[in-house]
Design a protein around this motif. Sequence first.
Motif, PDB file in Angstrom:
ATOM      1  N   ALA A 139       3.405  16.164  66.297  1.00  0.00           N
ATOM      2  CA  ALA A 139       3.451  16.274  64.833  1.00  0.00           C
ATOM      3  C   ALA A 139       3.101  17.682  64.366  1.00  0.00           C
ATOM      4  O   ALA A 139       3.679  18.195  63.402  1.00  0.00           O
ATOM      5  CB  ALA A 139       2.505  15.257  64.195  1.00  0.00           C
ATOM      6  N   VAL A 140       2.163  18.311  65.048  1.00  0.00           N
ATOM      7  CA  VAL A 140       1.756  19.675  64.685  1.00  0.00           C
ATOM      8  C   VAL A 140       2.849  20.659  65.086  1.00  0.00           C
ATOM      9  O   VAL A 140       3.254  21.506  64.296  1.00  0.00           O
ATOM     10  CB  VAL A 140       0.406  20.048  65.335  1.00  0.00           C
ATOM     11  N   TRP A 141       3.349  20.538  66.317  1.00  0.00           N
ATOM     12  CA  TRP A 141       4.375  21.450  66.797  1.00  0.00           C
ATOM     13  C   TRP A 141       5.625  21.388  65.902  1.00  0.00           C
ATOM     14  O   TRP A 141       6.191  22.426  65.560  1.00  0.00           O
ATOM     15  CB  TRP A 141       4.719  21.149  68.250  1.00  0.00           C
ATOM     16  N   GLN A 142       6.039  20.192  65.512  1.00  0.00           N
ATOM     17  CA  GLN A 142       7.213  20.050  64.669  1.00  0.00           C
ATOM     18  C   GLN A 142       7.055  20.781  63.342  1.00  0.00           C
ATOM     19  O   GLN A 142       8.019  21.313  62.808  1.00  0.00           O
ATOM     20  CB  GLN A 142       7.528  18.569  64.406  1.00  0.00           C
ATOM     21  N   SER A 143       5.845  20.825  62.811  1.00  0.00           N
ATOM     22  CA  SER A 143       5.654  21.465  61.502  1.00  0.00           C
ATOM     23  C   SER A 143       5.401  22.971  61.584  1.00  0.00           C
ATOM     24  O   SER A 143       5.531  23.655  60.581  1.00  0.00           O
ATOM     25  CB  SER A 143       4.535  20.772  60.727  1.00  0.00           C
ATOM     26  N   VAL A 144       5.047  23.495  62.769  1.00  0.00           N
ATOM     27  CA  VAL A 144       4.766  24.928  62.840  1.00  0.00           C
ATOM     28  C   VAL A 144       5.847  25.731  63.552  1.00  0.00           C
ATOM     29  O   VAL A 144       5.918  26.945  63.374  1.00  0.00           O
ATOM     30  CB  VAL A 144       3.408  25.235  63.527  1.00  0.00           C
ATOM     31  N   LYS A 145       6.710  25.068  64.346  1.00  0.00           N
ATOM     32  CA  LYS A 145       7.711  25.844  65.089  1.00  0.00           C
ATOM     33  C   LYS A 145       8.726  26.453  64.135  1.00  0.00           C
ATOM     34  O   LYS A 145       9.080  25.878  63.114  1.00  0.00           O
ATOM     35  CB  LYS A 145       8.378  25.000  66.165  1.00  0.00           C
ATOM     36  N   LYS A 146       9.136  27.622  64.532  1.00  0.00           N
ATOM     37  CA  LYS A 146      10.133  28.340  63.732  1.00  0.00           C
ATOM     38  C   LYS A 146      11.515  27.993  64.273  1.00  0.00           C
ATOM     39  O   LYS A 146      11.700  27.948  65.489  1.00  0.00           O
ATOM     40  CB  LYS A 146       9.862  29.831  63.786  1.00  0.00           C
ATOM     41  N   PRO A 147      12.484  27.773  63.381  1.00  0.00           N
ATOM     42  CA  PRO A 147      13.841  27.400  63.841  1.00  0.00           C
ATOM     43  C   PRO A 147      14.507  28.503  64.636  1.00  0.00           C
ATOM     44  O   PRO A 147      14.187  29.621  64.596  1.00  0.00           O
ATOM     45  CB  PRO A 147      14.599  27.126  62.544  1.00  0.00           C
ATOM     46  N   LEU A 199      -6.119  30.962  71.098  1.00  0.00           N
ATOM     47  CA  LEU A 199      -4.955  31.251  71.936  1.00  0.00           C
ATOM     48  C   LEU A 199      -3.696  30.604  71.374  1.00  0.00           C
ATOM     49  O   LEU A 199      -2.620  31.209  71.373  1.00  0.00           O
ATOM     50  CB  LEU A 199      -5.203  30.746  73.362  1.00  0.00           C
ATOM     51  N   VAL A 200      -3.840  29.379  70.903  1.00  0.00           N
ATOM     52  CA  VAL A 200      -2.695  28.659  70.345  1.00  0.00           C
ATOM     53  C   VAL A 200      -2.169  29.372  69.101  1.00  0.00           C
ATOM     54  O   VAL A 200      -0.951  29.531  68.929  1.00  0.00           O
ATOM     55  CB  VAL A 200      -3.059  27.192  70.044  1.00  0.00           C
ATOM     56  N   ARG A 201      -3.076  29.838  68.243  1.00  0.00           N
ATOM     57  CA  ARG A 201      -2.642  30.581  67.044  1.00  0.00           C
ATOM     58  C   ARG A 201      -1.870  31.837  67.434  1.00  0.00           C
ATOM     59  O   ARG A 201      -0.880  32.193  66.791  1.00  0.00           O
ATOM     60  CB  ARG A 201      -3.846  30.948  66.170  1.00  0.00           C
ATOM     61  N   ASP A 202      -2.296  32.498  68.500  1.00  0.00           N
ATOM     62  CA  ASP A 202      -1.608  33.700  68.957  1.00  0.00           C
ATOM     63  C   ASP A 202      -0.192  33.372  69.428  1.00  0.00           C
ATOM     64  O   ASP A 202       0.753  34.101  69.124  1.00  0.00           O
ATOM     65  CB  ASP A 202      -2.408  34.368  70.078  1.00  0.00           C
ATOM     66  N   VAL A 203      -0.034  32.265  70.136  1.00  0.00           N
ATOM     67  CA  VAL A 203       1.298  31.834  70.585  1.00  0.00           C
ATOM     68  C   VAL A 203       2.183  31.550  69.372  1.00  0.00           C
ATOM     69  O   VAL A 203       3.334  32.001  69.300  1.00  0.00           O
ATOM     70  CB  VAL A 203       1.197  30.592  71.506  1.00  0.00           C
ATOM     71  N   ILE A 204       1.642  30.814  68.401  1.00  0.00           N
ATOM     72  CA  ILE A 204       2.409  30.470  67.196  1.00  0.00           C
ATOM     73  C   ILE A 204       2.771  31.733  66.414  1.00  0.00           C
ATOM     74  O   ILE A 204       3.924  31.912  66.000  1.00  0.00           O
ATOM     75  CB  ILE A 204       1.612  29.498  66.297  1.00  0.00           C
ATOM     76  N   ARG A 205       1.802  32.600  66.204  1.00  0.00           N
ATOM     77  CA  ARG A 205       2.009  33.843  65.439  1.00  0.00           C
ATOM     78  C   ARG A 205       3.130  34.692  66.028  1.00  0.00           C
ATOM     79  O   ARG A 205       3.842  35.389  65.316  1.00  0.00           O
ATOM     80  CB  ARG A 205       0.701  34.642  65.439  1.00  0.00           C
ATOM     81  N   ASN A 206       3.258  34.628  67.359  1.00  0.00           N
ATOM     82  CA  ASN A 206       4.261  35.445  68.045  1.00  0.00           C
ATOM     83  C   ASN A 206       5.501  34.647  68.440  1.00  0.00           C
ATOM     84  O   ASN A 206       6.241  35.037  69.349  1.00  0.00           O
ATOM     85  CB  ASN A 206       3.617  36.108  69.271  1.00  0.00           C
ATOM     86  N   SER A 207       5.727  33.532  67.718  1.00  0.00           N
ATOM     87  CA  SER A 207       6.925  32.696  67.890  1.00  0.00           C
ATOM     88  C   SER A 207       7.107  32.186  69.314  1.00  0.00           C
ATOM     89  O   SER A 207       8.236  32.014  69.777  1.00  0.00           O
ATOM     90  CB  SER A 207       8.179  33.452  67.434  1.00  0.00           C
ATOM     91  N   GLY A 208       5.996  31.926  69.996  1.00  0.00           N
ATOM     92  CA  GLY A 208       6.072  31.370  71.346  1.00  0.00           C
ATOM     93  C   GLY A 208       6.208  29.858  71.314  1.00  0.00           C
ATOM     94  O   GLY A 208       6.069  29.225  70.258  1.00  0.00           O
ATOM     95  N   ASP A 209       6.467  29.281  72.464  1.00  0.00           N
ATOM     96  CA  ASP A 209       6.619  27.835  72.584  1.00  0.00           C
ATOM     97  C   ASP A 209       5.244  27.209  72.813  1.00  0.00           C
ATOM     98  O   ASP A 209       4.698  27.271  73.913  1.00  0.00           O
ATOM     99  CB  ASP A 209       7.561  27.507  73.746  1.00  0.00           C
ATOM    100  N   ALA A 210       4.703  26.598  71.774  1.00  0.00           N
ATOM    101  CA  ALA A 210       3.390  25.956  71.856  1.00  0.00           C
ATOM    102  C   ALA A 210       3.516  24.443  72.016  1.00  0.00           C
ATOM    103  O   ALA A 210       2.549  23.713  71.819  1.00  0.00           O
ATOM    104  CB  ALA A 210       2.577  26.301  70.611  1.00  0.00           C
ATOM    105  N   SER A 211       4.681  23.969  72.391  1.00  0.00           N
ATOM    106  CA  SER A 211       4.918  22.523  72.466  1.00  0.00           C
ATOM    107  C   SER A 211       4.025  21.824  73.487  1.00  0.00           C
ATOM    108  O   SER A 211       3.723  20.647  73.329  1.00  0.00           O
ATOM    109  CB  SER A 211       6.389  22.229  72.778  1.00  0.00           C
ATOM    110  N   ARG A 212       3.590  22.526  74.523  1.00  0.00           N
ATOM    111  CA  ARG A 212       2.724  21.898  75.528  1.00  0.00           C
ATOM    112  C   ARG A 212       1.243  22.081  75.197  1.00  0.00           C
ATOM    113  O   ARG A 212       0.388  21.689  75.978  1.00  0.00           O
ATOM    114  CB  ARG A 212       3.035  22.445  76.917  1.00  0.00           C
ATOM    115  N   LEU A 213       0.961  22.662  74.025  1.00  0.00           N
ATOM    116  CA  LEU A 213      -0.410  22.926  73.612  1.00  0.00           C
ATOM    117  C   LEU A 213      -0.833  22.092  72.413  1.00  0.00           C
ATOM    118  O   LEU A 213      -2.028  21.935  72.151  1.00  0.00           O
ATOM    119  CB  LEU A 213      -0.566  24.416  73.253  1.00  0.00           C
ATOM    120  N   LEU A 214       0.157  21.577  71.691  1.00  0.00           N
ATOM    121  CA  LEU A 214      -0.091  20.901  70.410  1.00  0.00           C
ATOM    122  C   LEU A 214       0.447  19.477  70.396  1.00  0.00           C
ATOM    123  O   LEU A 214       1.462  19.196  71.042  1.00  0.00           O
ATOM    124  CB  LEU A 214       0.616  21.676  69.282  1.00  0.00           C
ATOM    125  N   PRO A 215      -0.175  18.601  69.620  1.00  0.00           N
ATOM    126  CA  PRO A 215       0.433  17.286  69.398  1.00  0.00           C
ATOM    127  C   PRO A 215       1.816  17.480  68.763  1.00  0.00           C
ATOM    128  O   PRO A 215       2.042  18.446  68.018  1.00  0.00           O
ATOM    129  CB  PRO A 215      -0.527  16.608  68.415  1.00  0.00           C
TER     130      PRO A 215
END
Length: 157
Positions: A149-157, A131-147
């Motif tokens: 350090a992980v969110w900072q490196s995967v979020k798109k600007p 589910l988390v990969r799907d949120v990331i793949r679709n440029s969703g906000d995964a900040s409440r799902l990930l540590p």
Amino acid sequence: MQRICLFPGTFDPITLGHTDIIDRALELFDEVVVGIGVNATKIPMFPVEQRQAWIRDIYKNQPKVKALTYEGLTIKCCQTIGARYILRGIRSFTDFEYEKAIAEVNRMMDPSIETYFLNSSPNVGTLASTLVRDVIRNSGDASRLLPAAVWQSVKKP
């Protein structure tokens, strides 16, 4: 004798559900080895080196947590590192049935290695890497799902 456990998974990516289990296991074991299983039939979203780096970054101030990668049987990895315990997180009854079957086969292969199940905390009990990969793949906000350090490196600007 040291109580070493292996917490196996793909951790693609490591989520707050995973860290919930790891954090709670720290009181139960002398060492928690996060084992990133490499499966040739699965194509991960993130390279194994990135997943290992995230784990090391998240737990840089916790010497009881180690990270490694392995291929093949989890039970063989336990034997190699001297782990007498396997740790698994349980989110649902379905998880339990699946994990129980694996634990029984592992016990047949090596009765000296015991599997421990920890129920997920309610606030992260529905998190799954899929589910988390799907949120990331679709440029969703995964900040409440990930540590963080992980969110900072995967979020798109």
